[in-house]
Scaffold this motif. Sequence first.
Motif, short mmCIF file in Angstrom:
data_model
loop_
_atom_site.label_atom_id
_atom_site.label_comp_id
_atom_site.label_asym_id
_atom_site.label_seq_id
_atom_site.Cartn_x
_atom_site.Cartn_y
_atom_site.Cartn_z
N CYS A 12 -1.26 -3.46 -9.66
CA CYS A 12 -2.08 -2.45 -9.93
C CYS A 12 -1.84 -1.90 -11.43
O CYS A 12 -2.77 -1.30 -12.02
N SER A 53 -3.68 -2.13 -5.80
CA SER A 53 -4.92 -1.29 -6.41
C SER A 53 -4.60 0.24 -6.09
O SER A 53 -3.64 0.59 -5.50
N ASP A 78 -6.99 2.19 -5.58
CA ASP A 78 -8.03 2.92 -5.07
C ASP A 78 -7.85 3.81 -3.92
O ASP A 78 -8.52 4.56 -4.00
N ASN A 79 -6.58 3.74 -3.04
CA ASN A 79 -6.40 4.71 -2.25
C ASN A 79 -5.17 5.81 -2.46
O ASN A 79 -4.88 6.55 -1.73
N GLU A 128 0.92 -1.27 0.21
CA GLU A 128 -0.08 0.19 -0.08
C GLU A 128 1.01 1.25 -0.02
O GLU A 128 1.96 1.31 0.28
#
Length: 331
Positions: free
Chosen positions: A305, A280, A282-283, A258
Amino acid sequence: MESSTRPDDQDPAGENDAESTFLDLTSCQLRDLASVELPPNLTELDLTANRLTALDPRISHLSNLKKLSLRQNLFNDDGVLPLSAWHSISSLQELVLRDNQLKTIPDVSIFKMLLVFDVSFNEISSLDGLSKVSNALKELYVSKNEVTKMEEIEHFHELQILELGSNKLRVMENLQNLSLLQELWLGRNRIRAINLCGLKGIKKLSLQSNRLTSMAGLEECVALEELYLSHNGIAKMEGLSTLINLRVLDVSSNKLTEVNDIENLAKLEDLWLNDNQITSLDNIAEAVVGSKDNLTTIYLERNPCASSPTYISALRQIFPNVQQVDSEMFA
């Protein structure tokens, strides 16, 4: 500075006399200086990339000499030994012995005004002897040697650049007195933990290709502008939120899943996250909310990702001023 000492290049009116104080004999394949005239007023002598094994004694009489480069020659310890007794050139400010065959730090204690000392790319196994080097030193380069311990550096109160990359160091230590240090280069060692010994003024720090599993230990380095931590085993981004002056962050080739703890980094321009395990996007917008307008370069290739067909267009939407995503450039 590049200039020639050939007479046909000199200004007949003498307006370029300053240039005649610099003699550049780079890449002349010289085995000795017998065929070379050494003007007595030289302030700089560059003998880079020759085949010298011994010092010409005439150099000892160049009382105005400020810079001497013996880089990329065939000097061993005995070959540079005469330097320790050449008091006539004791006002030397820059000495470059990079890329030779030295096994120990040479005795340069007579050079009380030495500002730059470079013994990188040799076979030096210990920093023993550094304690004799002038405490006026501003730049020290000992990269690509066999050094196992950071020692005899405590007296360098004026030091601004310390390069110890590509050695065999395991521990960051004895840095606490280097209060003016701006750049610390420790890539390609065996360091397992970050310990800056209380230093807070560092602007550039490289710990690439070590054995780090955590980036903890940087919280007080609020002056940091460039941080290089690639090729380690770091699994989590942490301790970064206080580094508000950071412009370049390289955490590529780690074990990150992350993007965290960089929301406050409003000055961030370059972010290298490639070759991790980030699944991802997403954040990502929230993670870089403070720097999304300033960020111009981002690398995320070879993360899960990055397999999305809309990956690059999504990043361009998040970062309105981005100029480069991975290897793709935008006008």
